[in-house]
Design a protein around this motif. Sequence first.
Motif, PDB file in Angstrom:
ATOM      1  N   LEU A 122       4.212 -28.475  32.811  1.00 55.62           N
ATOM      2  CA  LEU A 122       4.633 -29.669  32.186  1.00 55.62           C
ATOM      3  C   LEU A 122       4.071 -29.526  30.994  1.00 55.62           C
ATOM      4  O   LEU A 122       4.825 -29.658  30.066  1.00 55.62           O
ATOM      5  CB  LEU A 122       2.951 -30.367  32.575  1.00 55.62           C
ATOM      6  N   THR A 123       2.998 -28.216  30.679  1.00 56.73           N
ATOM      7  CA  THR A 123       2.735 -28.041  29.040  1.00 56.73           C
ATOM      8  C   THR A 123       3.467 -27.697  28.875  1.00 56.73           C
ATOM      9  O   THR A 123       3.831 -27.540  27.439  1.00 56.73           O
ATOM     10  CB  THR A 123       1.687 -27.137  29.230  1.00 56.73           C
ATOM     11  N   MET A 124       5.103 -26.761  29.404  1.00 53.07           N
ATOM     12  CA  MET A 124       5.516 -25.513  28.800  1.00 53.07           C
ATOM     13  C   MET A 124       6.693 -26.611  28.044  1.00 53.07           C
ATOM     14  O   MET A 124       7.680 -26.313  27.417  1.00 53.07           O
ATOM     15  CB  MET A 124       6.382 -24.844  29.723  1.00 53.07           C
ATOM     16  N   CYS A 125       7.017 -27.763  29.460  1.00 50.75           N
ATOM     17  CA  CYS A 125       7.971 -28.504  29.191  1.00 50.75           C
ATOM     18  C   CYS A 125       7.719 -29.599  27.695  1.00 50.75           C
ATOM     19  O   CYS A 125       8.879 -29.865  26.552  1.00 50.75           O
ATOM     20  CB  CYS A 125       8.211 -29.749  30.145  1.00 50.75           C
ATOM     21  N   GLY A 126       6.695 -29.793  27.847  1.00 48.28           N
ATOM     22  CA  GLY A 126       6.037 -30.560  26.121  1.00 48.28           C
ATOM     23  C   GLY A 126       6.716 -29.599  25.185  1.00 48.28           C
ATOM     24  O   GLY A 126       6.856 -30.246  23.883  1.00 48.28           O
ATOM     25  N   CYS A 127       5.712 -28.115  25.112  1.00 47.38           N
ATOM     26  CA  CYS A 127       6.078 -27.441  24.006  1.00 47.38           C
ATOM     27  C   CYS A 127       7.314 -27.669  23.057  1.00 47.38           C
ATOM     28  O   CYS A 127       7.790 -27.437  22.579  1.00 47.38           O
ATOM     29  CB  CYS A 127       5.285 -26.163  24.147  1.00 47.38           C
ATOM     30  N   MET A 128       8.697 -27.155  24.446  1.00 48.41           N
ATOM     31  CA  MET A 128      10.249 -27.034  23.860  1.00 48.41           C
ATOM     32  C   MET A 128      10.521 -28.372  23.679  1.00 48.41           C
ATOM     33  O   MET A 128      11.234 -28.027  22.960  1.00 48.41           O
ATOM     34  CB  MET A 128      10.982 -26.554  25.470  1.00 48.41           C
TER      35      MET A 128
END
Length: 306
Positions: A64-70
């Motif tokens: 979830l954090t990865m998707c937010g960062c991307m």
Amino acid sequence: MNIDNHIDEKMAALDQALSTNKRIKTFFPDKQACDEPIPYLDVDTQNEVYLRMQTGEEITRGVLTMCGCMGIIPVSTFLTLFSSFTFFEAGLLFFFVVLPLCWEMFSPMPYPVIFNRRTQEVYAYFKDELYHIQWDKARAIAYEDYMVNQYSGKTEFGYLEILLQGHDDPDKWIWANLSMPLGRTIEMQSSLWEYLRSYMNNGPWFDEHGNPSESDSYNRQLLTAYRKNTRQRLKEKRANIRPDDSTSKLAYYVYLIWSPMDFLREWIYSFAVKRSVRTWPKEVQERLKPNGPTTSLTELQQAKKR
């Protein structure tokens, strides 16, 4: 009725519940399950004191954090290039990066099954209740099932479960799942059980036949082969670059650009795991420490009854 009779009843009930069309195999601590012990992706941590099973969180924790960062960091950077950094960009970063990061770092993790070599017992924590079993009385079972649909056809499932007894309620029993069943066969689950059996009986380190070993090279080699971290994958892709193959060079640089996301996911998972260990019951936490007690939970129960 003693614990052995309880276990025999539970095993007989499960045998009757399963269809005759399904293959079923029972495992014991003192009987070899197969020739080759293999951990697959199911062993998360292994050391001199305990072995911790995987829960699947390594795959999902941090996504979830990865998707937010991307999604948000490039947008915020683009907007900032044409104007100063505003509360709008700050709000985007907070709601789509900071909040998911905090949630994934501090939200509860599923409790894994733990094999404790020093006290020779198995632990699980399910719905705020502690379960355990002495290793010499442990019983596990593997059985196959399958699902058929119009999209994937026939998909096989191979389950490996261990029977555990309630710590506060000895009359309560559960079957705790030890591995991911999708795509597994009884033969694969037999190899996993043999790995666990070799660890408890001959470990903490052993060779390809399950015999005791002074070196941890075989175990580390297996665990690394089935679970590679970002640094190892980067080294492999760099080593695979060939002068006459532009695709291999492209694959390396693409993953190099992507690698910070994987590093972030691994860090989030590592932090969450370390935090979750501190939420186990005190009796278990003490027995997982390098210099912890050698008494088992069963011995504690017997001492309280005296």
